[in-house]
Design a protein around this motif. Structure first.
Motif, PDB file in Angstrom:
ATOM      1  N   ILE A   6       0.528  -1.076  -0.489  1.00 55.12           N
ATOM      2  CA  ILE A   6       0.127   0.011  -0.207  1.00 55.12           C
ATOM      3  C   ILE A   6       0.626   1.676   0.141  1.00 55.12           C
ATOM      4  CG2 ILE A   6      -1.818   1.517   1.503  1.00 55.12           C
ATOM      5  CD1 ILE A   6      -2.569  -1.662   0.036  1.00 55.12           C
ATOM      6  N   LYS A  47      -4.116  -5.961  -1.315  1.00 48.91           N
ATOM      7  CA  LYS A  47      -5.368  -5.973  -0.808  1.00 48.91           C
ATOM      8  C   LYS A  47      -5.461  -7.208   0.249  1.00 48.91           C
ATOM      9  CE  LYS A  47      -7.897  -5.665  -5.098  1.00 48.91           C
ATOM     10  NZ  LYS A  47      -8.678  -6.314  -5.881  1.00 48.91           N
ATOM     11  N   GLN A  50      -3.732  -4.742   3.263  1.00 49.57           N
ATOM     12  CA  GLN A  50      -4.780  -3.844   3.246  1.00 49.57           C
ATOM     13  C   GLN A  50      -5.710  -4.702   4.902  1.00 49.57           C
ATOM     14  OE1 GLN A  50      -6.595  -2.056   0.180  1.00 49.57           O
ATOM     15  NE2 GLN A  50      -6.390   0.175   1.939  1.00 49.57           N
ATOM     16  N   GLU A  51      -6.508  -5.246   4.299  1.00 44.65           N
ATOM     17  CA  GLU A  51      -7.108  -5.708   4.904  1.00 44.65           C
ATOM     18  C   GLU A  51      -6.563  -5.747   6.711  1.00 44.65           C
ATOM     19  OE1 GLU A  51      -9.738  -8.889   3.456  1.00 44.65           O
ATOM     20  OE2 GLU A  51      -9.684  -8.094   1.845  1.00 44.65           O
ATOM     21  N   GLU A  53      -4.022  -4.391   8.051  1.00 51.90           N
ATOM     22  CA  GLU A  53      -3.369  -3.756   8.236  1.00 51.90           C
ATOM     23  C   GLU A  53      -4.363  -2.888   9.168  1.00 51.90           C
ATOM     24  OE1 GLU A  53      -1.755  -1.111   5.625  1.00 51.90           O
ATOM     25  OE2 GLU A  53       0.151  -1.694   5.448  1.00 51.90           O
ATOM     26  N   CYS A  54      -5.835  -2.765   8.879  1.00 55.89           N
ATOM     27  CA  CYS A  54      -6.801  -2.568   9.070  1.00 55.89           C
ATOM     28  C   CYS A  54      -7.281  -3.012  10.639  1.00 55.89           C
ATOM     29  CB  CYS A  54      -8.309  -2.279   8.064  1.00 55.89           C
ATOM     30  SG  CYS A  54      -7.513  -1.340   6.422  1.00 55.89           S
ATOM     31  N   ALA A  55      -7.542  -4.977   9.893  1.00 52.64           N
ATOM     32  CA  ALA A  55      -7.489  -5.305  11.313  1.00 52.64           C
ATOM     33  C   ALA A  55      -6.320  -5.107  12.310  1.00 52.64           C
ATOM     34  CB  ALA A  55      -7.647  -7.042  11.239  1.00 52.64           C
ATOM     35  N   ARG A  57      -5.695  -2.522  13.849  1.00 50.35           N
ATOM     36  CA  ARG A  57      -5.397  -0.950  13.965  1.00 50.35           C
ATOM     37  C   ARG A  57      -6.638  -0.822  14.748  1.00 50.35           C
ATOM     38  NH1 ARG A  57      -6.005   2.289   8.913  1.00 50.35           N
ATOM     39  NH2 ARG A  57      -4.879   0.761   7.504  1.00 50.35           N
ATOM     40  N   ASP A  58      -7.194  -1.948  14.862  1.00 48.91           N
ATOM     41  CA  ASP A  58      -8.562  -2.016  15.712  1.00 48.91           C
ATOM     42  C   ASP A  58      -8.354  -2.949  17.128  1.00 48.91           C
ATOM     43  OD1 ASP A  58     -10.423  -0.739  13.473  1.00 48.91           O
ATOM     44  OD2 ASP A  58     -10.604  -2.667  12.529  1.00 48.91           O
TER      45      ASP A  58
END
Length: 100
Positions: A6, A47, A50-51, A53-55, A57-58
């Motif tokens: 990314i 992709k 990216q998923e 990385e988002c997980a 962060r949570d």
């Protein structure tokens, strides 16, 4: 064109946009830094990254429940760590260090 990662995509877009900017730094009207016909396609692995990385962060930075249960066990004297698991973890970490 496929660009892995990314961060690489963001940097590539910035560089491309800067090349398209005129001397004042403004992009040509309607182009938004991309001329017609240009496209960008992320690979499946990008992709997926990216998923992830988002997980991540949570997730909480500190697992409060685990920390509190260990603190309680230490205070009461009931915490008994598994020496074999600790040794295995150290060995796994050393093996990962050697691979890099």
């Amino acid at each position: 064109m496929k660009i892995p990662g990314i961060k690489a995509v963001n940097e590539a877009f910035k560089a491309y946009s800067q090349n398209k900017a005129d001397k004042t730094g403004a992009l040509p009207k309607g182009s938004q830094g991309v001329s017609e016909g240009d496209s960008l396609q992320l690979s499946q692995s990008a992709k997926y990254m990216q998923e992830i990385e988002c997980a991540l962060r949570d997730l909480p930075e500190i697992r409060e429940e685990l920390v509190n249960s260990i603190k309680t066990g230490l205070r009461t004297g009931t915490y008994q760590p598994d020496a074999k698991k600790i040794a295995d973890g150290i060995m796994q970490e050393r093996l990962l260090d050697k691979q890099i």
